[in-house]
Design a protein around this motif. Structure first.
Motif, PDB file in Angstrom:
ATOM      1  N   UNK B   1     -33.379 -33.494  -9.443  1.00 37.45           N
ATOM      2  CA  UNK B   1     -32.696 -32.261  -9.870  1.00 37.45           C
ATOM      3  C   UNK B   1     -33.058 -31.138  -8.931  1.00 37.45           C
ATOM      4  N   UNK B   2     -32.102 -30.448  -8.461  1.00 33.73           N
ATOM      5  CA  UNK B   2     -32.375 -29.314  -7.592  1.00 33.73           C
ATOM      6  C   UNK B   2     -33.061 -28.215  -8.400  1.00 33.73           C
ATOM      7  N   UNK B   4     -33.953 -24.860  -9.916  1.00 35.46           N
ATOM      8  CA  UNK B   4     -33.109 -23.747 -10.336  1.00 35.46           C
ATOM      9  C   UNK B   4     -33.934 -22.485 -10.383  1.00 35.46           C
ATOM     10  N   UNK B   5     -33.782 -21.647  -9.397  1.00 31.08           N
ATOM     11  CA  UNK B   5     -34.567 -20.413  -9.448  1.00 31.08           C
ATOM     12  C   UNK B   5     -34.106 -19.595 -10.641  1.00 31.08           C
ATOM     13  N   UNK B   6     -35.027 -19.170 -11.401  1.00 30.07           N
ATOM     14  CA  UNK B   6     -34.627 -18.362 -12.551  1.00 30.07           C
ATOM     15  C   UNK B   6     -34.896 -16.894 -12.293  1.00 30.07           C
ATOM     16  N   UNK B   7     -35.494 -16.612 -11.160  1.00 31.76           N
ATOM     17  CA  UNK B   7     -35.657 -15.198 -10.841  1.00 31.76           C
ATOM     18  C   UNK B   7     -34.811 -14.879  -9.631  1.00 31.76           C
ATOM     19  N   UNK B   8     -34.035 -13.881  -9.725  1.00 33.13           N
ATOM     20  CA  UNK B   8     -33.153 -13.519  -8.636  1.00 33.13           C
ATOM     21  C   UNK B   8     -33.775 -12.433  -7.799  1.00 33.13           C
ATOM     22  N   UNK B   9     -33.054 -11.982  -6.795  1.00 37.91           N
ATOM     23  CA  UNK B   9     -33.580 -10.924  -5.942  1.00 37.91           C
ATOM     24  C   UNK B   9     -33.735  -9.600  -6.698  1.00 37.91           C
ATOM     25  N   UNK B  10     -32.821  -9.353  -7.576  1.00 31.22           N
ATOM     26  CA  UNK B  10     -32.903  -8.093  -8.316  1.00 31.22           C
ATOM     27  C   UNK B  10     -32.642  -8.375  -9.784  1.00 31.22           C
ATOM     28  N   UNK B  12     -31.203  -7.703 -13.348  1.00 28.48           N
ATOM     29  CA  UNK B  12     -29.984  -6.993 -13.734  1.00 28.48           C
ATOM     30  C   UNK B  12     -30.382  -5.705 -14.442  1.00 28.48           C
ATOM     31  N   UNK B  13     -29.881  -4.592 -13.975  1.00 30.87           N
ATOM     32  CA  UNK B  13     -30.304  -3.338 -14.615  1.00 30.87           C
ATOM     33  C   UNK B  13     -29.782  -3.249 -16.046  1.00 30.87           C
ATOM     34  N   UNK B  19     -18.179  -1.941 -18.980  1.00 37.13           N
ATOM     35  CA  UNK B  19     -16.727  -1.978 -18.981  1.00 37.13           C
ATOM     36  C   UNK B  19     -16.225  -3.168 -19.751  1.00 37.13           C
ATOM     37  N   UNK B  20     -16.916  -4.301 -19.574  1.00 39.20           N
ATOM     38  CA  UNK B  20     -16.482  -5.506 -20.268  1.00 39.20           C
ATOM     39  C   UNK B  20     -16.575  -5.308 -21.774  1.00 39.20           C
TER      40      UNK B  20
END
Lengths: 513, 1186
Positions: B1-2, B4-10, B12-13, B19-20
């Motif tokens: 299984x590849x 899966x990084x669960x932490x991204x670069x930033x 989400x603020x 809007x959604x």
């Protein structure tokens, strides 16, 4: 193939548990009560999905037409370097046309490189590509060993590792071999990367061979609503459209962070969508970045294709539901929608159960009265129907096509069966052979492809000669036997990059409940 | 299984309602509203509905004659049975059709809003559902009445439920079908094919796959709606409905129109009120792509800034128009002139450097249009007159269409006016693309233009049509039969090149051998005229303005007078009709007895037409001044192909005298004040009237070829605006722009107007007069080859120059590459060059593209037979060419068989021979080329050596030093011209490998070493690019094991032989080149790329000498290994840097010029003479002369 992919991960235990629980419920609470409870649960699920689809239909109906016409901003001014990736195996019939079309895309030549991975083709695909590459600097060709494994994901990963090393492209745009992107598609796709939050962008795929069979024309309408309504609605209401494997762009930085495509799934696109979301980036959908592709023509292939999508998608649910629940990057609503999205290939299984319940009631089992099953049925079909309806309106399809909606009822049934079969296969852990085998050639999806490939000239002729000379005697060591044991001649199609998982989920989503 | 990084670069603020979320609320509210509508409606209406439905089904049953069912109970049925108790059937709320009706209504409300036609669909669907439910009820009741209560229930519950499901589905389909678009308005059919024929720019993306459809759905319905709106509905209501429909209709209203029509329609709509048509106008701003239309819209919005903002979309329009106007190209100061059309049109003019082009440009500017000046010569004066300018390749360059399309795409001119007839063929292929970009053009029928360019065909057409034309002959035999004196000229020549006035039969014969594909005509007498004509697309002659050519210089009329003659007009009309030309035309001819016209314009004079040019003439300003606006009318015809063009009138007796004027610019392109203008020209002056019609206002400090008109024939009184200063300019012809005739030209005037008439209005194409030796080639620039003219100040002082007839043979691809710049330079210097393709290489892929590419099209093509007598045929061909063309000198390059063949043939014919690339020596006795070079050295009178080393070799062989000129190698000229630059060492990568010598590829062992070498290079230096020569490819095919190995090798790119430009680009970008080709060493030296030469000797020692090349071979494994070693060594950064520093030893790119200068030098004549030595005085050649 790596060991991970080989080991069938089965869930026979879970199936056993379901059966035991059902049996106990029958014994303890009685058949009727149990079935009634099941019926209520199903109704709830269908109701939830009905509302979801209705919301998509309403949002698309209100806004999508305007979005199609909205003026574009700065298509000329934002031109990051990009690499167009195509994995192809045994595509000699379409490769010349494809390369021509892709090089003709409207994008500055110095900012675009076309990387084509010849995935161990055993026809003249490789030689043709080499000859083409000699003529245009923008074309790079990567040859994989026959049997290198990993299918489309493996090929794309190789391109990412080898070819993109010295191209400092920021964005990879992926197409399949039978695709014909609109000339302006690239600019429209990449414009969304102005937003640093965006990790991938999905364009809109349109069926171009609807005229060839009634099934293809059904699929055409299916795609229409799948993209213009379902995918559009997911973006409008949740900002969570899905990345779909072809006619889509991914940031290379994101790809590298994720370690490339996952070679252990048959729907690497859904898999990538989830991983992009889980790393905190977003996927965007652009309904105006258009790409024309071919649909399957026979019910047999339709079955195989849906079966494969279902296998891959159901596996994604099993792989990612917990990370999604735990993710810090998704809000509660995001998680709810993502879970519903992950569940869509299980809902048709429930539909099958609902139909069984209805039939049982006809024989007086599980309660009486008919209003419950009728409302079940309405809920099952009303959502997709609303989407299809709005899709036809948005697509400005001529009036006569309305009657084709009736043709969807049997294809719903077919899809329910295919997906249920996929579910059982997946839970049982039946081995899924998806390694690329011989494609059955131009008679399958390539029917509308450029008619006759140009006669090999110059060096291509040398290469062709060589291939001919070698084919009988030397095939052994290089062209390893990588065909799966249970693959008929058709099986290739399921795994061929061209017919790949890439074609949107949107339409899978819209199709069956 | 590849993983899966669960932490991204930033992360989400966190944020508030997105809007959604807002959109979700909006949509959910709508759905909830619809659900509430259903629930409330159900509760309010259910009782009424049940009563109604029961009553309805009762009525239906009565109609059917079934009287056993009573509906007296109101909301229930009483089924009376003969054989049992009566049944009371209660119509439950769920049995009523009300729920379906409400559901459909709700669906229509939320799903199909803003689609008016859904109301009709909904109504029909409701009717259907109610009736279908009645069917179900009636059938149930009948079942009950017949079979009893159980069957009633069974039927109602099960069969009825299925029926009900189908009914609802069908009802839904009815509603959907009516909401969908009828074929006329739909964009795709049910299989996804585009049916609307919408232009791409106006189509919605992705709606329909565009394929050719055999038949399209056409709407042929009676216009019921139109009738309803016009006659029945109140006007207010009708207007409201129309406004609602407008948004959907916009593209149907405008999308199919042509851009000028769209622009006009947009302006008409806007004039009617922005608010009234806001939707359409917004749509135009949203997806119109044509600059013309957008300009029109912006102007219209700008003109209505008083309009109250009653609609918010007007504000949107104003914002858009503001932005559009801000991004418009900057006006160069021509803006103040009165405009002919609302909104200034950008017009592209090709050949803007020629006199016709300049006249057209200035006429357009004067009319207030904007001009995009196009020419191949960046220095042309016309380029400075236009608001915008762009340089294009020559029309015969294959890059021309693409370059033109790019320029048009960038500037989006609305029209293109072509003033160069030679461009028509190339333009014809690109008109469709231009039209797509919103740029219209109007070309004459290609066949007609071709007829005009081929004088023999022209004569035939006229003869067939009975139009007066001088007798024409295309062979000597026929020509002798014509009455003399004669004019001999090339059938397809242009300008006055190779035009000879012939008075005696002997001269006539000789003229036929000198002039390529000559024709002869009887020389005409009388007064020469030119008529500017404009022909509408339907063939109507709109105007014919004849003028006397009172004086011509260099083929351009510098003094002229318009006149009126019915006879001339008649002949011109007949002529143009015979040829089938449309658009502008310039007709030249003679009036034998012009005196008669002075008294009576209708006098029956004798008119003969000698030539028609399918374009505007250089004397166009006079025609304009006489009042015939041919340019404006032509433009109108371009912009609107269907326009009815007016017939134009003109004033006879308008006289033009011409002078030259100057355009100045500083080194950085800024203006330099005109010294004759004491006060700098004011920007945007009023357009002058009367005498001096066209003076570009502002920016440009110049007037190019100003004209004054004087109806009274008194030149001195002209030009009130110009004043005396202008007349001072008139005398000064010091600085020549392209349009100016060279001073030396007058010497050739003795040939009379015959030379001039071949180049009406086309000074730019003017060749040098034949038959005189007094011309100034250096000053002429190179108008024909469109070289930028050099500034006059830098020219060397004039000295007498000689023109020579030079025969240049060539037969292989490297020869074409090298000889082309020399030929160009020779022609530029005024020499008459006959290029002969000897037929040595006939492989089209090897040579034809190069020829086309380099613009060296052979005047003569010889063919060689296959087999052993090729060399004999080569010599025979050479001898024949020499006899046919009688050149003054034969100039051959290099060391192919062509060289000895032509050298020997030249010697045989007594023609001097000059050898280019002389003195190369490999000292390889097995080399045939070496022999060829030595033969050439033995024959040649002139030796053009590329380097000092080569000159030294010649000297050592006893060649007189006075006959050897070190001129450099012309390949460097070719390289310079291509502008492929040296690449910085850091950017280079990989290896370029070529091999084709028999000694390297014919022997399988050596071929194998070659393949191994490729592998080593790929492994140790970098990716190898290997363009495979046909011979090598053949060998690889024979030894397919090697071919396969090469094919599958990692890091090796094989390809067919590269076109020369691509080869250069590739060569410039590699670290090291490995080759057995001779020429490639020179190119590599030019790019500073080291070379490993796969040969043990070379005629190019300079590279080896300075260490940028290494000689090696493939004769042994050790030698092949040393080749690989050398390549690795030379590709080290320090070596690369050293080699990159070296100066190119093979020349500086001025070889062609030097050769031309040497041939122009009168002193060279002595060297060319073949004198017999005189040893009669008792001396011996081995004794030094006293």
């Amino acid at each position: 193939m790596t060991s991970d992919g080989d080991r069938p991960d089965h869930h026979r235990g879970a199936l056993l548990v379901y059966a035991v629980v059902l049996l106990l419920a029958f014994l303890v609470a009685g058949v009727d009560l149990t079935l009634r409870v099941v019926s209520i649960v199903l109704t709830t699920v269908f109701l939830a999905y009905f509302v979801r689809h209705l919301c998509f239909a309403v949002s698309a109906s209100r806004w999508a037409e305007l979005d199609l016409e909205a003026p574009c901003i700065g298509l000329e001014s934002y031109l990051p370097k990009l690499a167009v990736l195509v994995a192809c195996k045994n595509e000699e019939l379409v490769v010349d046309g494809m390369v021509g079309a892709l090089l003709d895309l409207d994008y500055p030549p110095d900012a675009m490189t076309l990387v084509i991975v010849d995935d161990g083709s055993d026809d003249t695909t490789g030689e043709r590509l080499d000859a083409l590459a000699a003529r245009d600097d923008r074309l790079r060709v990567l040859h994989r060993r026959p049997g290198a494994g990993g299918g489309k994901s493996g090929a794309l990963n190789d391109a990412l590792a080898d070819a993109l090393g010295d191209i400092d492209a920021e964005i990879a745009v992926i197409f399949d071999a039978d695709h014909e992107p609109d000339r302006g598609a690239l600019r429209r796709l990449v414009r969304h990367f102005r937003d640093p939050e965006v990790g991938a962008v999905m364009g809109r795929c349109v069926i171009r061979n609807g005229v060839e069979s009634s099934l293809a024309s059904t699929v055409f309408i299916d795609y229409l609503s799948g993209y213009l309504v379902n995918e559009y609605g997911r973006q409008a209401l949740f900002e969570l459209p899905a990345y779909g494997g072809a006619n889509c762009a991914v940031s290379i930085e994101v790809l590298r962070a994720l370690g490339g495509w996952n070679p252990h799934t048959v729907t690497e696109d859904t898999d990538l969508t989830l991983r992009v979301l889980l790393m905190g980036r977003r996927v965007r959908f652009d309904p105006t970045a258009v790409d024309f592709e071919e649909a399957v023509l026979s019910t047999h292939r339709f079955w195989k294709q849906r079966h494969r999508w279902a296998r891959g998608h159901q596996k994604c649910l099993r792989d990612y539901w917990w990370p999604v629940v735990r993710s810090p990057h998704l809000s509660v609503m995001d998680k709810v929608e993502t879970m519903m999205f992950l569940w869509i290939y299980h809902v048709p299984v429930l539909c099958g159960i609902g139909l069984l319940l209805t039939i049982a009631r006809a024989f007086g089992i599980g309660g009486d009265g008919v209003s419950a099953p009728i409302s079940l049925g309405v809920l099952m079909f009303a959502g997709p129907f609303a989407e299809l309806t709005v899709g036809l309106l948005l697509g400005r399809v001529e009036r006569r096509a309305a009657w084709m909606l009736a043709a969807f009822v049997p294809s719903f049934g077919l899809a329910i069966m295919a997906i249920t079969a996929a579910y059982i296969d997946g839970m049982w852990g039946r081995r899924y052979t998806w390694v690329k085998t011989a494609r059955s050639g131009g008679t399958t999806t390539a029917t509308a492809a450029p008619a006759a490939p140009t006669a090999p000239a110059g060096l291509a002729a040398v290469a062709a000669d060589v291939a001919v000379h070698l084919a009988p005697g030397h095939a052994g060591p290089d062209a390893g036997p990588d065909a799966g044991p249970d693959d008929g001649p058709d099986a290739g199609l399921l795994a061929v990059a061209g017919a790949g998982p890439g074609r949107s989920f949107a339409r899978r989503d819209s199709r069956r409940r | 299984m590849t993983a899966t990084p669960t932490t991204g670069p930033r992360p989400r603020p966190a944020r508030g309602p997105s809007g959604a979320a807002l959109r979700r609320v909006q949509v959910l509210t709508e759905i909830l509203g619809a659900v509430l509508l259903c629930i409330i409606g159900f509760h309010l209406l259910i009782d009424t509905s049940r009563h109604l439905e029961v009553g309805l089904s009762g009525a239906i049953l009565n109609l059917l004659g079934e009287h056993d069912v009573s509906t007296l109970l109101g909301d229930s049925y009483l089924v009376l049975r003969h054989d049992g108790p009566p049944i009371v059937a209660h119509l439950t709320p769920s049995c009523s059709a009300l729920s379906s009706v409400l559901a459909l209504t709700a669906l229509a409300l939320v799903g199909m809003r803003q689609r008016g036609q859904s109301v009709v669909g909904l109504f029909l669907a409701i009717t259907w559902v109610v009736l279908a439910n009645q069917v179900r009820l009636v059938l149930s009741l009948l079942a009950g009445a017949t079979f009893g209560v159980r069957s009633l229930v069974l039927f109602h519950d099960w069969v009825g439920a299925v029926l009900n499901f189908c009914f609802i589905l069908i009802g839904l389909l009815i509603m959907v079908a009516f909401t969908m678009h009828p074929p006329q308005r739909a964009e795709q059919d049910r299989s996804g094919r585009h049916t609307a024929r919408r232009p791409l720019a106006w189509g919605r993306p992705g709606l329909g796959y565009r394929v050719e459809l055999e038949e399209l759905p056409r709407g042929s319905r009676i216009q019921v709606l139109g009738f309803v709106h016009r006659r029945l509905l109140p006007a207010v209501l009708s207007k409201r409905l129309a406004a609602r429909r407008e948004r959907n209709r916009v593209d149907y209203r405008l999308g199919h129109l042509s851009p000028p029509e769209r622009a006009a329609a947009v302006q008409a709509l806007a004039a009617n009120g922005l608010g009234a048509h806001a939707a359409t106008l917004i749509a135009v701003a949203s997806f119109e792509a044509d600059g013309l239309v957008l300009n029109a819209l912006a102007e219209a919005v700008a003109a209505r800034q008083w309009e109250p903002l009653s609609d918010r979309r007007i504000l949107a329009l104003r914002l858009w128009a503001r932005a559009w106007v801000m991004r418009q190209p900057i006006d160069h100061g021509h803006g103040a002139v009165a405009s002919r059309r609302p909104g200034r049109t950008l017009v592209a003019v090709t050949g803007a450097g020629g006199p016709a082009g300049i006249a057209v440009v200035r006429s357009l500017l004067a009319a207030g249009e904007q001009v995009l000046a196009l020419d191949a010569d960046p220095g042309a004066a016309g380029m400075r007159l236009g608001c915008l300018s762009a340089v294009l390749p020559r029309a015969d360059d294959p890059a021309y269409p693409d370059a033109l399309a790019r320029v048009v795409d960038r500037h989006r001119p609305a029209a293109l006016i072509c003033t160069v007839a030679e461009e028509y063929t190339a333009l014809d292929g690109v008109t469709a693309r231009l039209a797509e970009l919103g740029c219209r053009t109007w070309l004459p029928p290609l066949a007609a233009a071709a007829t005009c360019n081929d004088k023999a065909a022209f004569a035939a057409v006229l003869a067939a049509a009975g139009v007066p034309h001088p007798a024409t002959a295309s062979t000597v035999e026929d020509a002798v039969g014509l009455p003399g004196p004669w004019i001999v000229k090339p059938a397809s020549g242009r300008g006055s090149r190779d035009v000879l006035a012939v008075d005696s039969l002997a001269e006539l014969r000789r003229a036929f051998t000198v002039v390529p594909s000559a024709i002869a005509q009887t020389r005409l007498t009388g007064q020469e005229f030119t008529a500017d004509a404009l022909v509408a697309r339907d063939g109507t002659l709109l105007t014919c303005v004849p003028r006397w050519r009172d004086e011509t210089k260099a083929g351009i009329s510098v003094r002229g007078t318009t006149f009126d003659s019915a006879a001339v007009t008649r002949v011109v009309a007949a002529n143009l009709a015979a040829v089938g030309l449309t658009g502008p035309a310039c007709v030249q001819g003679f009036v034998a007895d012009p005196q008669a016209l002075a008294a009576d314009p209708d006098a029956a004079v004798d008119v003969t037409v000698i030539e028609v040019n399918p374009r505007f003439s250089g004397g166009l300003p006079l025609t304009l001044a006489a009042g015939a606006d041919v340019v404006g009318t032509f433009l109108t015809g371009i912009l609107d192909p269907d326009a009815e063009l007016p017939a134009l009138t003109f004033a006879p007796g308008v006289r033009m005298v011409r002078h030259f004027s100057e355009l100045y610019s500083g080194p950085d392109g800024t203006e330099v004040v005109d010294p004759f203008t004491r006060i700098p020209t004011p920007r945007g002056g009023e357009p002058s009237t009367g005498g001096a019609p066209a003076r570009p206002a502002g920016g440009a400090t110049t007037v190019a070829n100003d004209l004054g008109t004087d109806p009274d024939g008194d030149a001195e009184a002209t030009g009130p605006d110009d004043g005396p200063d202008a007349w001072e300019v008139l005398g000064g012809q010091g600085l020549l722009v392209r349009t100016a005739p060279a001073t030396g030209r007058d010497a050739g005037r003795d040939t009379g107007r015959d030379t001039g008439r071949d180049a009406p209005g086309s000074g730019a194409r003017l060749g040098w007069p034949t038959g005189t030796g007094s011309a100034h080639p250096a000053e002429a620039g190179a108008p024909d080859d469109r070289l930028p003219s050099r500034p006059a100040a830098k020219r060397p002082p004039a000295r007498p120059q000689v023109r020579r007839l030079v025969l240049v043979p060539f037969g292989t691809r490297p020869e074409v590459i090298k000889i082309a710049p020399v030929v160009r330079a020779l022609r530029a210097a005024g020499h008459v060059v006959t290029a002969v393709h000897t037929g040595q290489h006939t492989d089209a892929a090897m040579a034809a593209d190069v020829e086309r590419d380099l613009g060296l099209v052979p005047d003569v093509r010889n063919a060689l037979p296959e087999g052993t007598d090729r060399f004999g045929a080569l010599v025979a061909g050479a001898a024949a060419s020499l006899v046919a063309h009688r050149p003054d000198v034969v100039l051959a390059l290099g060391d192919t068989h062509t060289v000895p063949a032509y050298a020997l043939a030249a010697r045989g014919a007594g023609v001097p021979f000059a050898h280019l690339e002389a003195g190369l020596r490999s000292f390889n006795q097995r080399s045939v080329e070496e022999v060829n070079r030595r033969v050439a050295a033995a024959v040649a009178q002139l030796h053009f050596a590329p380097t000092d080393r080569a000159a030294a070799f010649l000297a050592a062989e006893g060649v007189a030093p006075g006959r050897v000129f070190v001129v450099g190698n012309p390949v460097i000229d070719a390289l310079r011209a291509r502008a492929v630059e040296r690449r910085p060492v850091a950017e280079r990568a990989g290896v370029l490998l070529t091999a084709h010598r028999a000694s390297n590829v014919d022997d399988p062992e050596r071929l194998e070493r070659l393949v191994t070498l490729v592998a080593e290079l790929a492994a140790n230096v970098g990716p190898v690019l290997f363009p495979v020569h046909p011979r090598t490819a053949g060998r690889l095919r024979e030894h397919h094991r090697l071919g396969y190995r090469l094919n599958t090798m990692h890091g090796v790119r094989l390809c067919d032989p590269l076109p020369y430009p691509d080869l250069l680009t590739a060569l410039a970008g590699v670290k090291v080149a490995v080759t057995d080709s001779g020429g490639l060493q020179e190119e590599a030296a030019y790019f500073g790329v080291p070379v490993v030469v796969l040969r043990r000797s070379t005629p190019r020692w300079e590279s080896v000498e300075n260490g940028s090349a290494v000689l090696t071979g493939l004769t042994s494994d050790a030698e092949a290994a040393s080749a690989a070693e050398a390549a690795v060594r030379l590709s080290r950064p320090d070596e690369l840097a050293r080699v990159a520093e070296l100066e190119c030893p093979y020349g500086d790119g001025r070889t062609g010029q030097r050769v031309a200068d040497i041939l122009s030098d009168p002193a060279t004549t002595a060297l060319l003479e073949l004198a017999e030595p005189d040893f009669g005085d008792g001396t011996f050649p081995w004794e030094p002369a006293e």
